[in-house]
Design a protein around this motif. Sequence first.
Motif, PDB file in Angstrom:
ATOM      1  N   ILE A  51       0.846  -1.195   0.000  1.00  0.00           N
ATOM      2  CA  ILE A  51       0.000   0.000   0.000  1.00  0.00           C
ATOM      3  C   ILE A  51       0.883   1.248   0.000  1.00  0.00           C
ATOM      4  O   ILE A  51       1.735   1.418   0.866  1.00  0.00           O
ATOM      5  CB  ILE A  51      -0.933   0.009   1.231  1.00  0.00           C
ATOM      6  CG1 ILE A  51      -1.895  -1.181   1.166  1.00  0.00           C
ATOM      7  CG2 ILE A  51      -1.719   1.323   1.307  1.00  0.00           C
ATOM      8  CD1 ILE A  51      -2.755  -1.341   2.403  1.00  0.00           C
ATOM      9  N   LYS A  52       0.688   2.117  -0.970  1.00  0.00           N
ATOM     10  CA  LYS A  52       1.512   3.325  -1.110  1.00  0.00           C
ATOM     11  C   LYS A  52       0.880   4.540  -0.430  1.00  0.00           C
ATOM     12  O   LYS A  52       1.576   5.474  -0.050  1.00  0.00           O
ATOM     13  CB  LYS A  52       1.725   3.647  -2.600  1.00  0.00           C
ATOM     14  CG  LYS A  52       2.423   2.531  -3.376  1.00  0.00           C
ATOM     15  CD  LYS A  52       3.810   2.231  -2.831  1.00  0.00           C
ATOM     16  CE  LYS A  52       4.514   1.143  -3.659  1.00  0.00           C
ATOM     17  NZ  LYS A  52       5.835   0.789  -3.074  1.00  0.00           N
ATOM     18  N   ASP A  53      -0.455   4.541  -0.305  1.00  0.00           N
ATOM     19  CA  ASP A  53      -1.135   5.694   0.272  1.00  0.00           C
ATOM     20  C   ASP A  53      -0.815   5.823   1.758  1.00  0.00           C
ATOM     21  O   ASP A  53      -0.626   4.826   2.454  1.00  0.00           O
ATOM     22  CB  ASP A  53      -2.650   5.570   0.093  1.00  0.00           C
ATOM     23  CG  ASP A  53      -3.058   5.575  -1.374  1.00  0.00           C
ATOM     24  OD1 ASP A  53      -2.316   6.196  -2.167  1.00  0.00           O
ATOM     25  OD2 ASP A  53      -4.084   4.967  -1.716  1.00  0.00           O
ATOM     26  N   GLN A  54      -0.793   7.093   2.226  1.00  0.00           N
ATOM     27  CA  GLN A  54      -0.518   7.327   3.643  1.00  0.00           C
ATOM     28  C   GLN A  54      -1.650   6.798   4.522  1.00  0.00           C
ATOM     29  O   GLN A  54      -1.407   6.270   5.601  1.00  0.00           O
ATOM     30  CB  GLN A  54      -0.334   8.826   3.899  1.00  0.00           C
ATOM     31  CG  GLN A  54      -0.008   9.153   5.365  1.00  0.00           C
ATOM     32  CD  GLN A  54       0.049  10.644   5.626  1.00  0.00           C
ATOM     33  OE1 GLN A  54      -0.289  11.438   4.761  1.00  0.00           O
ATOM     34  NE2 GLN A  54       0.465  11.031   6.811  1.00  0.00           N
ATOM     35  N   LYS A  55      -2.900   6.944   4.024  1.00  0.00           N
ATOM     36  CA  LYS A  55      -4.028   6.448   4.800  1.00  0.00           C
ATOM     37  C   LYS A  55      -4.990   5.702   3.884  1.00  0.00           C
ATOM     38  O   LYS A  55      -5.011   5.912   2.674  1.00  0.00           O
ATOM     39  CB  LYS A  55      -4.752   7.583   5.520  1.00  0.00           C
ATOM     40  CG  LYS A  55      -5.246   8.707   4.630  1.00  0.00           C
ATOM     41  CD  LYS A  55      -5.835   9.821   5.483  1.00  0.00           C
ATOM     42  CE  LYS A  55      -6.311  10.989   4.641  1.00  0.00           C
ATOM     43  NZ  LYS A  55      -6.862  12.072   5.476  1.00  0.00           N
ATOM     44  N   LEU A  56      -5.781   4.824   4.505  1.00  0.00           N
ATOM     45  CA  LEU A  56      -6.664   3.941   3.748  1.00  0.00           C
ATOM     46  C   LEU A  56      -8.014   3.866   4.465  1.00  0.00           C
ATOM     47  O   LEU A  56      -8.070   3.649   5.671  1.00  0.00           O
ATOM     48  CB  LEU A  56      -6.038   2.542   3.665  1.00  0.00           C
ATOM     49  CG  LEU A  56      -6.802   1.484   2.879  1.00  0.00           C
ATOM     50  CD1 LEU A  56      -6.830   1.830   1.397  1.00  0.00           C
ATOM     51  CD2 LEU A  56      -6.164   0.118   3.085  1.00  0.00           C
ATOM     52  N   TYR A  57      -9.106   4.091   3.695  1.00  0.00           N
ATOM     53  CA  TYR A  57     -10.455   4.012   4.254  1.00  0.00           C
ATOM     54  C   TYR A  57     -11.096   2.679   3.880  1.00  0.00           C
ATOM     55  O   TYR A  57     -10.898   2.168   2.782  1.00  0.00           O
ATOM     56  CB  TYR A  57     -11.340   5.140   3.714  1.00  0.00           C
ATOM     57  CG  TYR A  57     -11.021   6.504   4.274  1.00  0.00           C
ATOM     58  CD1 TYR A  57     -11.477   6.897   5.533  1.00  0.00           C
ATOM     59  CD2 TYR A  57     -10.284   7.422   3.539  1.00  0.00           C
ATOM     60  CE1 TYR A  57     -11.200   8.151   6.043  1.00  0.00           C
ATOM     61  CE2 TYR A  57      -9.995   8.688   4.029  1.00  0.00           C
ATOM     62  CZ  TYR A  57     -10.462   9.050   5.286  1.00  0.00           C
ATOM     63  OH  TYR A  57     -10.193  10.300   5.781  1.00  0.00           O
ATOM     64  N   SER A  58     -11.901   2.157   4.793  1.00  0.00           N
ATOM     65  CA  SER A  58     -12.686   0.957   4.501  1.00  0.00           C
ATOM     66  C   SER A  58     -13.949   1.351   3.742  1.00  0.00           C
ATOM     67  O   SER A  58     -14.203   2.531   3.491  1.00  0.00           O
ATOM     68  CB  SER A  58     -13.072   0.254   5.800  1.00  0.00           C
ATOM     69  OG  SER A  58     -14.096   0.987   6.467  1.00  0.00           O
ATOM     70  N   GLU A  59     -14.736   0.338   3.390  1.00  0.00           N
ATOM     71  CA  GLU A  59     -16.054   0.628   2.855  1.00  0.00           C
ATOM     72  C   GLU A  59     -16.927   1.241   3.961  1.00  0.00           C
ATOM     73  O   GLU A  59     -16.658   1.080   5.147  1.00  0.00           O
ATOM     74  CB  GLU A  59     -16.711  -0.660   2.354  1.00  0.00           C
ATOM     75  CG  GLU A  59     -15.987  -1.329   1.193  1.00  0.00           C
ATOM     76  CD  GLU A  59     -16.713  -2.595   0.736  1.00  0.00           C
ATOM     77  OE1 GLU A  59     -17.947  -2.668   0.914  1.00  0.00           O
ATOM     78  OE2 GLU A  59     -16.041  -3.499   0.219  1.00  0.00           O
ATOM     79  N   ASN A  60     -17.982   1.955   3.548  1.00  0.00           N
ATOM     80  CA  ASN A  60     -18.914   2.523   4.529  1.00  0.00           C
ATOM     81  C   ASN A  60     -19.831   1.437   5.080  1.00  0.00           C
ATOM     82  O   ASN A  60     -20.160   0.473   4.391  1.00  0.00           O
ATOM     83  CB  ASN A  60     -19.759   3.620   3.886  1.00  0.00           C
ATOM     84  CG  ASN A  60     -18.935   4.818   3.474  1.00  0.00           C
ATOM     85  OD1 ASN A  60     -17.787   4.962   3.875  1.00  0.00           O
ATOM     86  ND2 ASN A  60     -19.498   5.694   2.670  1.00  0.00           N
ATOM     87  N   PHE A  61     -20.244   1.596   6.349  1.00  0.00           N
ATOM     88  CA  PHE A  61     -21.237   0.719   6.949  1.00  0.00           C
ATOM     89  C   PHE A  61     -22.120   1.568   7.854  1.00  0.00           C
ATOM     90  O   PHE A  61     -21.731   2.660   8.282  1.00  0.00           O
ATOM     91  CB  PHE A  61     -20.583  -0.428   7.727  1.00  0.00           C
ATOM     92  CG  PHE A  61     -19.602   0.017   8.773  1.00  0.00           C
ATOM     93  CD1 PHE A  61     -19.996   0.244  10.085  1.00  0.00           C
ATOM     94  CD2 PHE A  61     -18.263   0.211   8.441  1.00  0.00           C
ATOM     95  CE1 PHE A  61     -19.092   0.655  11.042  1.00  0.00           C
ATOM     96  CE2 PHE A  61     -17.341   0.624   9.398  1.00  0.00           C
ATOM     97  CZ  PHE A  61     -17.766   0.844  10.695  1.00  0.00           C
TER      98      PHE A  61
END
Length: 433
Positions: A51-61
Amino acid sequence: MEVNSKSGSNLPRVVWKVEVLKAVDDAKSQSKDGNGEISKVTWRIQNFSRIKDQKLYSENFVVDGNKWRILIFPKGNNVDHLSIYLDVADSATLPSGWSRFAQFGFSVIDQIDRTKSITKVISVHEFNRTESDWGFTSFLALSELEDPKRGYLVNDACLVEAYISTDRTEGLILHELMGETDSDKHKTKEVDCVKAAIGNQKTVKTKPVEITTPSPTQPSCQIVAFESVEPTEEDIKTFFTSLESELSSSDIVVSKEEAKESLAKLEEALNMTPADFYDSGKFSSLEKAFKILASFDCSSTTLTIEQKNELSAMEESLKELADRTAKAVEDKSRLTEKKSIKLKITRNLDHNLIRYKEVESEVKQVEQKLAALLAERKGIFRSSKEMKMELEAVGKECAEYEANAKAAEEEERTIETEWGRMKDFISSIKGNI
């Protein structure tokens, strides 16, 4: 979405899954709006190290009508730890004054030995539009996360579980996670037992069959078959709920050695500081010790009824102290995070101040240069105006001189004519003499 695999760890290979658990009965909820519901989110992050991005979001729930998501900093949020937060997904569109109380916890699962998973809980936090995410900046050291001897990264996949509830029942999430931990330990023992039974069989049955309970005339422990299909979460919970009921109703004879061992475990735990005890996650392992001591026959030892009662009360005290320690750890973590934010803002303000002074100096230099250019422009204007007036005067004089020049030309022609006439007269006289 759920993907199953028969190889690797015994954990189901879930990529993304959201479940609603019923942690307590409605009657036991301590808040008038409580419903005892906990949303459990399972998120398997594939190709984690790439993973290259500084931060990562999950799917919404959705929990309690609001959209949420998990926020991960794979390489840490300015720290050498995995950072993980709960985030309000649609905070930008929420009305002014919106807020929501939530208690939540995260687990990074050890996929080799689930009992060694790392779990942290925040008892209660109020989310709003301006403070829409909250969690743990230093959840798990990157050195531990990436340690190949641990099971946090298996086949470059990280398994994260989140538990979220808007029920204000105190310790709801903490109690559920402790229950999950105990259940995981039972699961591990069950898997070991099944593996041993399979090893003793001459042939392996490949079709699904049931595990039956032996009749009273059969041996006390007889495994008829084993289940090869991955059990559902409901099957597992039903099994262990019935198992707990059977064990609690049975007469268990506890030896003096087991009681001493349980007391030693309690003593070892109490020799730790409350914060270290909370971080170690040892409370769930002490529940077995308390059960052993509660079943111990006091008549055969110097342990009195009063001491047994005090030990039972101690179990409740430890639960309360664990909750209070969690709150203290949360407050300290929050203070550390706020100090980090304050330091960052202070440095940014200092940088802005320095740049402001530089720009102010540049503006003064430009103003000075502009003033000189304006003065030069005024001088050019005055000089040009004077030259224009002089040009107009010369123009008038040129018109007068032009008229005089024409008259002078006529005079010259008249003089030349008279001059020629006189010359011709002299010439004629000279010829007559």
